[in-house]
Design an enzyme around this catalytic site. Structure first.
Site, PDB file in Angstrom:
ATOM      1  CD  GLU A 431      -2.558   1.237   2.697  1.00  0.00           C
ATOM      2  OE1 GLU A 431      -2.547   0.219   3.419  1.00  0.00           O
ATOM      3  OE2 GLU A 431      -3.221   2.253   2.962  1.00  0.00           O
ATOM      4  CG  ASP A 504      -0.699   1.646   6.260  1.00  0.00           C
ATOM      5  OD1 ASP A 504       0.447   1.175   6.136  1.00  0.00           O
ATOM      6  OD2 ASP A 504      -1.031   2.784   5.877  1.00  0.00           O
ATOM      7  CG  ASP A 506      -5.131   2.091   8.186  1.00  0.00           C
ATOM      8  OD1 ASP A 506      -5.303   1.309   7.223  1.00  0.00           O
ATOM      9  OD2 ASP A 506      -4.557   3.190   8.076  1.00  0.00           O
TER      10      ASP A 506
END
Ligand code: 0RA
Length: 646
Positions: A431, A504, A506
């Site tokens: 990412e 990540d 998240d």
């Protein structure tokens, strides 16, 4: 008729060998239930539920209730005839005791034609008994309520006795899995409801009620038309070409049910076969019979109606593009044969001819009766055939054109691996450019390649194949993997043994994972089936002692507590918000190096879960998503989750 209260005091030789049998199950549980993790744990449930299903299949009892109790036990109640409680002559013991104590006892007590997975696994309730802290059974039969209790892996603690009167019939089995056997004894709502919904689809007009007393959730599954509703549910979000078509017939003592529907956008074939309610994921004779009949019926129809040009023939794959089909076969236990080690592939020779003949005749008749549908279907198949020929040509041209390929590889996006040993190579899809740069520096140059992703990939659930191919991110990914895409994807050409999604930890990262998985599922599904897609798990915390400079990583709060203790004060905790906060050596050590990293292997086997994925995973709620990943993504054998890397 049945002598119920005859007293049994002494153990004879039979009962000793029975206990030895159960002892064997406890010694090698994996031999009987596959594993001692969550999957194995739930096998205990299926063994018990299958008995209730068998009883319903024989026509007794149309409600099965599964209750998850607060104390960690689970019960299964049915309204069948009740488990036989009479004394069995050979052993002089109650039949129920033998059923719960003898391996492979299912068949002997059965006067029924169809046996579900008891016949398949051949182990039944005794395995659940062997691996439980207790099993408590109440039987409503012959006007009486009967009770027996086993403890400590199958020992009779309370012998069979009549405890009351009743006008009902049925069985209630409550058991608590033995925590010394399993790595987890927590029954999972999602696992249980998914499995039972599948059972309900296969067992039309039997009601499944699931009650979770731990959370007060309930679910109910009941399908009037079974397979038809199963396909409707699988294809819910798809562009369907027609209403579900169903066929059902009994041939040579085998009950064959088939349902199918074509969709426009999805060119994958989605064929699911079952034998006696158990999925045969590697197909077998019934599935082969289905495929042959499908190809023949449609080719014959097209030929007869002069829809093909000059001796053209449609290939099976042309005819199966966009098809969702379910084949459910019920056969007597004695006819069950499997190929190979696992029970995933039916071998019964009769099933081939039975399914093939039945389906060929029924489908041919259907096509003749539904001319408009038949003609449009043949057209669709012809389109698929043209696309196949075009893709083959394009692939051959691309092979010859090395320069073009080199250009792709040398493009500024992909950092390739040096080795040409493709199975040993790994592609990290990372990412963001910044994390991509870190990964590039932290990688093993020989075997690891890095492909950074800019922004979020498109959702391939809502775009056409053309739109997907025009997207630069996907185009680069397809070229990097080098095995084609869609119907022309060829696993053998893949340039990586592992494709690892690294985002990540998240919400955005989770979303990107999902979008990529959606892409792989739609356009490179063989990679998922071959177990080549992985998700990297970066740590959430780093604990550092600024005096000693000792440090540890933690992937969850429990590990964080352990790490604090291990590192000692004064410690400082950094919470990693993204991959970008790690430097190259930290990223390598925690997330990329095969000897210290944690990977989860994406392993999606059951059709309902996959379709649910779209609705659950594409949503915003990360807790649902996390739960789903925990329950449905299996850990690879060499993963290191749970360890704190120091
Ligand atoms: C063997 C024979 C009969 C019923 C059953 C087993 C039976 C087993 C289970 C397990 C859970 N629920 C069950 N219900 C029934 C038939 C006995 C007869 O002829 O009445």
């Amino acid at each position: 008729m049945e002598e119920v209260n005859k007293k049994i005091t002494s153990y004879n030789e039979d009962s000793i060998s029975v206990l030895e049998g159960l002892e064997g199950v406890r010694k090698r549980p994996a031999m009987y239930i596959g594993s001692t993790n969550s999957t194995g744990l739930h096998h205990l449930v299926w063994e018990i539920v299958d008995n209730a299903i068998d009883e319903a299949l024989s026509g007794f009892g149309d409600l099965i209730t599964i209750t998850l109790h607060k104390d960690g036990s689970l019960s299964v109640a049915d309204k069948g005839r009740g488990i036989p409680v009479g004394i069995q002559k050979q052993t002089n013991r109650p039949a129920i005791e033998i059923i719960f104590s003898t391996l492979h006892s299912g068949g002997k007590f059965n006067d029924k034609n169809y046996v579900s997975s008891a016949g398949l696994h051949g182990v039944g309730a005794s395995v659940t008994n062997a691996l439980s802290e207790y099993v408590d059974v109440t039987v409503y039969r012959n006007g009486s309520i009967h009770h027996i209790r086993f403890e400590q892996g199958g020992k009779v603690i309370k012998p069979l006795e009549v405890v009351g009167k009743t006008t009902k019939t049925g069985s209630l089995i409550r058991f608590k899995p033995d925590p010394t056997i399993f790595s987890t004894v927590e029954f999972k709502w999602e696992t249980i409801t998914t499995h039972l919904q599948e059972s309900a689809f296969l067992m039309k007009r039997v009601r499944f009620l699931i009650v979770d007393e731990r959370t007060n959730q309930t679910a109910e599954y009941y399908y009037e038309e079974g397979l038809k509703e199963y396909i409707e549910s699988l294809n819910e979000n798809k562009d369907r070409l027609h209403d579900v078509i169903t066929f059902e017939e009994v041939v040579q003592g085998m009950n064959i049910e088939i349902a199918l529907q074509y969709c426009q956008q999805d060119y994958n074939e989605n064929i699911y076969s079952y034998v006696n309610n158990v999925r045969t994921k590697d197909g077998g004779t019934h599935e082969n019979g289905f495929r042959t009949a499908l190809t023949r019926a449609i080719n014959d129809y097209a030929e007869k109606n002069e829809l093909l040009r000059n001796k053209q023939k449609l290939e099976g794959s042309d005819i199966r593009e966009g098809l969702t089909a379910i084949i459910s076969l019920r056969i007597p236990e004695g006819k069950l044969e499997f190929e190979g080690q696992t029970k995933g592939k039916l071998g019964t020779p009769d099933a081939l001819s039975a399914v093939q003949n039945m389906f060929y005749t029924a489908l041919s008749y259907y096509l003749a009766e539904h001319k408009e549908f038949a003609v449009s279907l043949v057209k669709k198949c012809l389109d698929a055939a043209s696309a196949r020929v075009a893709a083959r040509k394009a692939k051959e041209e691309a092979r010859g054109n090395k320069k073009l390929r080199q250009e792709m590889i040398l493009s500024d996006k992909l950092t390739p691996a040096q080795s040409k040993d493709y199975p040993a190579n790994e592609l990290f899809i990372v990412e963001g450019d910044s994390a991509g740069g870190t990964a590039k520096n932290g990688r093993d140059r020989v075997h690891q390649a890095i492909l950074p992703l800019r922004g979020k990939p498109l959702n391939t659930d809502s775009i056409t194949m053309d739109q997907m191919l025009k997207n630069t991110e996907f185009a680069t990914l397809i070229h990097a993997i080098g095995a084609g895409v869609g119907p022309s994807f060829d696993l053998a050409d893949a340039k990586y043994g592992k494709i690892i999604i690294m985002t990540d930890a998240d919400t955005d990262g989770a979303h990107i994972q999902t979008l990529l998985l959606t892409f792989f599922y739609h356009h490179m599904r063989p990679l998922i089936h071959a177990g080549k897609i992985f998700i990297a798990i970066p740590p959430l915390y780093r604990v550092l002692n600024e005096k000693t400079m000792k440090f540890a990583y933690a992937w969850n709060d429990e590990q964080l507590e352990n790490a604090k203790k291990k590192i000692g004060s004064p410690y400082r905790i950094s919470r990693y918000k993204g991959l970008g906060e790690m430097n190259a050596s930290q990223l390598k050590e925690t997330t990329m190096d095969p000897s210290t990293r944690t990977l989860i292997q994406v392993n999606i086997e059951d059709p309902l879960t996959v379709e649910r994925r779209v609705t659950v995973l594409m949503g915003k709620d990360t807790t649902i998503r996390r739960k789903w990943v925990e329950e449905n993504v299996k850990f690879s054998a060499d993963d290191t989750l749970g360890k704190v890397a120091v």
